[in-house]
Scaffold this motif. Structure first.
Motif, short mmCIF file in Angstrom:
data_model
loop_
_atom_site.label_atom_id
_atom_site.label_comp_id
_atom_site.label_asym_id
_atom_site.label_seq_id
_atom_site.Cartn_x
_atom_site.Cartn_y
_atom_site.Cartn_z
N GLY A 2 0.84 -1.20 0.00
CA GLY A 2 0.00 0.00 0.00
C GLY A 2 0.87 1.24 0.00
N GLU A 3 0.22 2.40 -0.18
CA GLU A 3 0.91 3.69 -0.15
C GLU A 3 0.74 4.30 1.24
OE1 GLU A 3 -0.51 6.20 -3.24
OE2 GLU A 3 -0.01 4.80 -4.85
N ASN A 4 1.84 4.69 1.86
CA ASN A 4 1.79 5.34 3.17
C ASN A 4 3.06 6.17 3.29
OD1 ASN A 4 2.00 6.02 5.94
ND2 ASN A 4 0.72 4.26 6.50
N ALA A 5 2.94 7.46 2.97
CA ALA A 5 4.11 8.33 2.92
C ALA A 5 4.81 8.44 4.28
CB ALA A 5 3.70 9.72 2.43
N ALA A 6 4.02 8.51 5.35
CA ALA A 6 4.60 8.65 6.69
C ALA A 6 5.39 7.40 7.07
CB ALA A 6 3.51 8.92 7.71
N GLU A 7 4.82 6.23 6.80
CA GLU A 7 5.50 4.97 7.12
C GLU A 7 6.73 4.78 6.24
OE1 GLU A 7 6.37 1.30 8.90
OE2 GLU A 7 5.09 2.97 9.55
N LEU A 8 6.63 5.20 4.99
CA LEU A 8 7.77 5.12 4.06
C LEU A 8 8.95 5.92 4.59
CD1 LEU A 8 8.72 4.20 1.16
CD2 LEU A 8 7.95 6.45 0.39
N GLN A 9 8.67 7.15 5.04
CA GLN A 9 9.73 8.01 5.58
C GLN A 9 10.28 7.44 6.88
OE1 GLN A 9 11.22 10.49 4.25
NE2 GLN A 9 12.44 11.17 6.02
N LYS A 10 9.41 6.85 7.69
CA LYS A 10 9.84 6.27 8.97
C LYS A 10 10.76 5.07 8.74
CE LYS A 10 7.90 3.98 13.06
NZ LYS A 10 6.64 3.49 13.70
N ARG A 11 10.41 4.23 7.78
CA ARG A 11 11.21 3.03 7.52
C ARG A 11 12.54 3.35 6.85
NH1 ARG A 11 7.30 -1.67 4.91
NH2 ARG A 11 5.60 -1.53 6.45
N TYR A 12 12.48 4.28 5.90
CA TYR A 12 13.66 4.54 5.06
C TYR A 12 14.00 6.02 5.03
CZ TYR A 12 11.90 -0.01 3.59
OH TYR A 12 11.42 -1.30 3.59
N PRO A 13 14.41 6.58 6.17
CA PRO A 13 14.68 8.02 6.22
C PRO A 13 15.86 8.45 5.35
CG PRO A 13 15.42 6.92 8.24
CD PRO A 13 14.63 5.92 7.47
N ASP A 14 16.75 7.50 5.02
CA ASP A 14 17.95 7.86 4.25
C ASP A 14 17.82 7.54 2.77
OD1 ASP A 14 19.17 8.65 6.64
OD2 ASP A 14 19.83 6.59 7.05
N LYS A 15 16.67 7.03 2.34
CA LYS A 15 16.49 6.69 0.93
C LYS A 15 15.65 7.75 0.23
CE LYS A 15 16.71 1.63 1.40
NZ LYS A 15 17.82 1.35 0.48
N GLU A 16 16.00 8.04 -1.01
CA GLU A 16 15.22 8.98 -1.82
C GLU A 16 14.17 8.19 -2.60
OE1 GLU A 16 17.66 11.43 -4.24
OE2 GLU A 16 18.81 12.25 -2.57
N LEU A 17 12.96 8.20 -2.08
CA LEU A 17 11.87 7.43 -2.68
C LEU A 17 10.68 8.33 -2.94
CD1 LEU A 17 12.10 4.37 -0.28
CD2 LEU A 17 12.75 4.36 -2.69
N ALA A 18 10.01 8.09 -4.07
CA ALA A 18 8.80 8.86 -4.39
C ALA A 18 7.75 8.64 -3.32
CB ALA A 18 8.27 8.43 -5.76
N GLU A 19 6.95 9.69 -3.06
CA GLU A 19 5.96 9.66 -1.99
C GLU A 19 4.97 8.50 -2.16
OE1 GLU A 19 3.37 13.03 -1.85
OE2 GLU A 19 3.23 12.98 0.33
N LYS A 20 4.68 8.15 -3.40
CA LYS A 20 3.69 7.11 -3.66
C LYS A 20 4.31 5.72 -3.87
CE LYS A 20 0.03 10.12 -5.34
NZ LYS A 20 -1.00 10.35 -6.38
N THR A 21 5.55 5.55 -3.44
CA THR A 21 6.19 4.24 -3.53
C THR A 21 5.42 3.22 -2.70
OG1 THR A 21 8.38 5.22 -3.83
CG2 THR A 21 8.31 2.95 -3.05
N LEU A 22 5.13 2.08 -3.31
CA LEU A 22 4.43 1.02 -2.59
C LEU A 22 5.36 0.39 -1.55
CD1 LEU A 22 2.57 -0.85 -5.48
CD2 LEU A 22 1.53 0.60 -3.73
N ILE A 23 4.81 0.10 -0.38
CA ILE A 23 5.55 -0.62 0.65
C ILE A 23 4.72 -1.81 1.12
CG2 ILE A 23 6.93 1.33 1.45
CD1 ILE A 23 4.94 1.68 3.76
#
Length: 586
Positions: free
Chosen positions: A165-186
């Motif tokens: 699913g898409e979850n921008a907050a969780e994406l940033q929390k998991r991978y703070p050092d990676k440059e990933l698009a906001e809508k990246t599936l996790i």
């Protein structure tokens, strides 16, 4: 006075211009890829405004079955059409002749299109390799035949594989050092979540063309193919599942109307999951509503008489299995008359075959007198109470768990319970606080079938780079801790076979199956009621063929009335299906 006002307005104007300039620098130079608290990629958004694109592959890694077949997605050769065709005189007749799609239907599809599309999506018309090559040989601008990745409408072993699913907050929390698009599936559950870091995309593969404000081609009709061009990514996670077996198992579970429960099928040779079915299914429209997201095969359940296998192992090692000793199976474990299951006087072996509660309640109390921890010790020796899924160090991750949502089992909850004779008796028949996951029960049967060797259960065998080379292996691995002896395992094997061959055994229904089965039944009271009637968990756990074990199968139906919901027919159907498959292949 007017000079002071003029100077004041000039200062305000200069400050305003400076603020505007800083804002422009922030937008165009500094935060081009992480603008605002939402981390908007302005470069991507600006490109989107002047382009239209068709994503061919979202770049996220794939799950494969043990034979290399894609599980969650499929790659299909499809016809792709661009909307600027409506402004051109293109050879729709030739495309129609090759694809078999009526020419008027093709033209209508293009007329109604605002973006490039795969014809027939979400159920696209599949082209053959020959059709694909012939269409591309026409070299018509805006007409392509390509292989595109589509999500399957029905994902096999969906709770085991999990969801994204898409979850921008969780994406940033998991991978703070990676440059990933906001809508990246996790990954949000199952293997998708466990392996998420490996599955993250390097970028999308897509067809792109530039348009003006009205959607017309900006630079002619040239279409550009964009691809990360990385020979190593996306990776493929090769599971141990067999897609064909998985589909048949799901069909059989649904045929026998298992509403809550399912089955686990293990391959004994490499102690891996061949198929796993959990019901209820996931509600795709609202996955978090209800229990469909829960993998019932990884959650602790009340196991009932299946636990008598543990008591039997402890009794064998402590010489409580005297063949001359008889147990009064005309009584319940509390000493009251047993009216429904009055079996009279039975020896140890027949007590196990007929699942006499009195015998195993008595044995559990005797074992408690020897050592209050014995039941727990033997449950651990048979891998019922710890995590059984593969875990270990991989790359920079310590104690990586393939099945992170797996529950641990238990026997007692407190030291007082451990020392209470009545609770020990109830625990001896798999009631009170005794719990185990169906996966752990399957691993117990595999441990016995192998002569006492206990191993981790694998759902994934390796991670492969895009070019097919191995990124990481998940080898067979033993579980730590004490184990039963080969002698004890041999005696348990005979007991489990007696359940089936004894004319009054609880597994006698399986005596005439094409594979010789050994196993144990269980009917556990859940403490839940429906219309005033007690609900039960119904189990059969076993392995086959008996002489040369190949498969372990655990079938369980949860929260059903005593008068319904047996799993014997389901178990038998699975055995027959596997026998037919094996003998077709020979």
């Amino acid at each position: 006075m007017w000079r002071k006002r003029a100077i004041g307005w000039l200062i305000i104007s200069i400050i305003g211009l400076l603020l505007l300039l800083v804002r422009l620098m922030q937008i165009q130079l500094i935060e081009t890829e992480t603008f605002s608290k939402h981390n908007v990629n302005l470069l991507e958004e600006s490109v989107k405004q002047r382009t239209q694109e068709l994503v061919i592959d979202n770049g996220r890694g794939n799950f494969l079955d043990r034979n290399g077949t894609m599980l969650t997605h499929k790659k299909v050769s499809v016809l792709v059409l661009f909307p600027f065709l409506k402004k051109m005189d293109w050879d729709a007749d030739r495309v129609s002749d090759i694809s078999g799609i009526p020419v008027e239907v093709l033209k209508m599809a293009v007329e109604g299109a605002k973006k490039p599309f795969a014809y027939g999506d979400p159920e696209p018309v599949e082209l053959t390799t020959s059709q694909r090559d012939r269409i591309n040989s026409l070299k018509i601008p805006g007409v392509f035949a390509i292989e595109k990745k589509f999500e399957r409408s029905e994902v096999p072993a969906e709770q085991l594989i999990g969801l994204t699913g898409e979850n921008a907050a969780e994406l940033q929390k998991r991978y703070p050092d990676k440059e990933l698009a906001e809508k990246t599936l996790i990954g949000v559950s199952g293997l998708e979540e466990s392996f998420d870091e490996f599955l993250l995309p390097e970028g999308k593969s897509k067809l792109v063309y530039h348009v003006d404000g009205g959607g017309a081609p900006l630079f002619g009709i040239n279409v550009k193919y964009v691809d990360p061009a990385n020979p190593f990514y996306p990776v493929n996670v090769r599971t141990t599942l067999d897609k064909d077996l998985q589909q048949k198992a799901e069909d059989i579970v649904d045929q026998y109307q298992i509403k809550k429960g399912g089955l686990v099928l293990l391959n004994i040779e490499d102690n891996s999951i061949l198929s796993l079915v959990s019901r209820p299914t996931i509600n795709k429209n609202d996955p978090y509503n209800g229990t469909g997201m829960t993998n019932m095969m990884l959650k602790q359940q009340i196991m009932g008489s299946v636990f008598k296998t543990v008591v039997a192992a402890a009794a064998i090692d402590h010489n409580l299995d005297n063949a001359q000793r008889l147990f009064d199976c005309s009584k319940k474990i509390n000493g009251k008359p047993e009216l429904r299951y009055n079996y009279g006087m039975l020896d140890f072996t027949t007590s196990f075959a007929r699942s006499c509660n009195r015998t195993f309640g008595e044995l559990a109390k005797e074992l408690q007198n020897i050592n209050p921890h014995l039941l727990e010790d033997y449950a651990e020796k048979l891998s019922l109470t710890g995590s059984v899924g593969w875990h270990g160090d991989i790359f920079h991750t310590n104690d990586f768990k393939q099945m992170a949502d797996e529950d641990k089992g238990r026997v007692f909850l407190s030291d007082d319970a451990r020392k209470d004779a009545n609770i020990a008796a109830m625990s001896g028949i798999g009631q009170h606080e005794v719990r185990a996951t169906p996966l752990a029960v399957a691993n117990m049967m595999a441990t016995i079938a192998r002569g006492g060797e206990k191993e981790m259960v694998r759902a994934v065998s390796k991670i492969e780079y895009k070019n097919g080379t191995t990124m990481a292996d998940f080898p067979k691995q033993n579980l730590n801790g004490d184990k039963i002896s080969p002698y004890t395992a041999m005696k348990l094997q005979r007991l489990l076979r007696e359940v089936v061959v004894n004319p009054n055994g609880t597994g006698r229904w399986f005596k005439d199956l094409p594979y010789e089965v050994a196993g144990k039944s269980g009917t556990a009271e859940t403490g839940k009621y429906q219309a005033g009637m007690q609900l039960h968990n119904k189990w059969f756990a076993g392995y086959f063929p008996y002489e040369h074990p190949k498969y372990v199968l655990v079938a369980v139906n949860l929260d059903v009335l005593d008068s319904e919901g047996g799993v014997n027919l389901l178990f038998a159907e699975m055995v027959k299906m596997l026998y037919q498959k094996d003998h077709r292949m020979q």
